[in-house]
Design a protein around this motif. Structure first.
Motif, short mmCIF file in Angstrom:
data_model
loop_
_atom_site.label_atom_id
_atom_site.label_comp_id
_atom_site.label_asym_id
_atom_site.label_seq_id
_atom_site.Cartn_x
_atom_site.Cartn_y
_atom_site.Cartn_z
N THR A 108 106.43 18.76 56.30
CA THR A 108 106.00 18.34 56.53
C THR A 108 104.01 18.21 56.21
OG1 THR A 108 104.82 20.15 58.26
CG2 THR A 108 106.40 18.54 58.74
N ASP A 109 103.82 16.45 55.78
CA ASP A 109 102.11 17.17 55.04
C ASP A 109 101.54 16.18 55.69
OD1 ASP A 109 102.67 14.26 54.07
OD2 ASP A 109 104.82 15.01 52.46
N VAL A 110 100.06 16.01 55.48
CA VAL A 110 99.05 15.61 55.22
C VAL A 110 98.27 14.56 54.22
CG1 VAL A 110 97.22 17.15 56.58
CG2 VAL A 110 97.22 14.57 56.94
N ARG A 111 97.44 13.97 54.17
CA ARG A 111 96.46 13.56 52.92
C ARG A 111 95.21 13.87 53.96
NH1 ARG A 111 98.19 12.69 47.64
NH2 ARG A 111 100.13 11.78 47.36
N LEU A 112 94.26 14.61 53.63
CA LEU A 112 93.12 14.46 53.78
C LEU A 112 91.80 13.75 53.03
CD1 LEU A 112 92.74 18.52 53.84
CD2 LEU A 112 93.38 17.34 55.68
N ALA A 113 90.80 13.06 53.03
CA ALA A 113 90.27 12.27 53.23
C ALA A 113 89.69 12.48 52.27
CB ALA A 113 89.45 11.00 53.99
N TYR A 114 88.99 11.72 51.09
CA TYR A 114 88.27 12.27 49.81
C TYR A 114 86.54 12.96 50.58
CZ TYR A 114 90.47 10.31 45.91
OH TYR A 114 91.67 10.28 44.78
N ALA A 115 86.25 12.65 51.45
CA ALA A 115 85.36 12.67 52.21
C ALA A 115 84.70 14.05 52.62
CB ALA A 115 84.71 12.13 52.76
N GLU A 116 86.16 14.79 53.17
CA GLU A 116 86.77 15.86 53.40
C GLU A 116 86.85 16.82 52.48
OE1 GLU A 116 89.04 15.73 56.57
OE2 GLU A 116 88.79 13.58 57.83
N THR A 117 87.08 16.90 51.52
CA THR A 117 87.64 17.39 49.71
C THR A 117 86.59 17.51 48.90
OG1 THR A 117 89.21 16.03 49.70
CG2 THR A 117 89.96 17.48 51.20
N LYS A 118 85.72 17.48 49.39
CA LYS A 118 84.80 17.40 47.97
C LYS A 118 84.44 18.42 47.41
CE LYS A 118 81.46 13.50 49.55
NZ LYS A 118 80.49 13.39 50.18
N GLY A 119 84.70 19.36 48.58
CA GLY A 119 84.59 21.48 47.56
C GLY A 119 85.46 21.77 46.78
#
Length: 186
Positions: free
Chosen positions: A82-93
């Motif tokens: 299973t997977d999910v893509r996280l928004a750029y704004a949530e993964t800046k670090g």
């Protein structure tokens, strides 16, 4: 998890990497270790700290869906995760860390994808590209948790090249793995 975990992997020099045709990553990045040449595979001890791994897993949480093929919206035949893509704004670090290691602007990255495998699930032999066309010059993935048994990533070759002995990487929280699905200057 500390750097000594890398002691069980081959430690080869960087000689020849700059002429390999692979995307040129930051060879002076702290904790970077080359573990295979032809194809080049690198590990980074403690690439993500435990707290970041835990935050990423919490963000992914219940949003996970069955993995699907990249160019179609149907169940993937080589991956049973299973997977999910996280928004750029949530993964800046995450992007900031990867920019420094990969010598690449974050705007060039795909969105961060969190993949979960439960017991019995797998990602079978595959090429890390779309329809075997060069689509990624470098792949970086990070184990978000420790797995006491199973869960290894096994590298057995690159394109038509088969490695004499496969390289198996054991999941350790925060361990980064870098490989090169295609060459930019073959």
């Amino acid at each position: 998890f500390t750097r000594h975990i890398l002691d069980k992997y081959p430690h080869i020099g960087f000689d020849g990497f700059d002429h390999s045709g692979a995307w040129q990553i930051n060879l002076s990045h702290p904790g970077l270790q080359a573990v295979h040449r032809s194809p080049w595979i690198f590990l980074v001890a403690d690439f993500f700290p435990k707290e970041l791994c835990n935050r990423i897993m919490a963000k992914a949480g219940r949003s996970m869906k069955d993995s699907v093929m990249a160019d179609e919206n149907k169940r993937d035949s080589v991956r049973s995760s299973t997977d999910v893509r996280l928004a750029y704004a949530e993964t800046k670090g995450v992007h900031s860390r990867c920019e420094k290691l990969l010598n690449m602007r974050g705007a060039q990255f795909e969105t961060c994808k969190v993949i979960r495998y439960t017991q019995g699930q797998e990602f079978t032999n595959h090429h890390d590209s779309v329809n075997l066309k060069p689509s990624r010059v470098v792949t970086c993935f990070v184990y978000l948790n420790d797995v006491p048994n199973g869960g290894e990533t096994r590298f057995s070759g690159f394109g038509n090249y088969k490695m004499p002995e496969p390289l198996t990487i054991k999941p350790q929280q925060g361990l980064g793995v870098i490989h090169f699905p295609c060459l930019i200057n073959p």
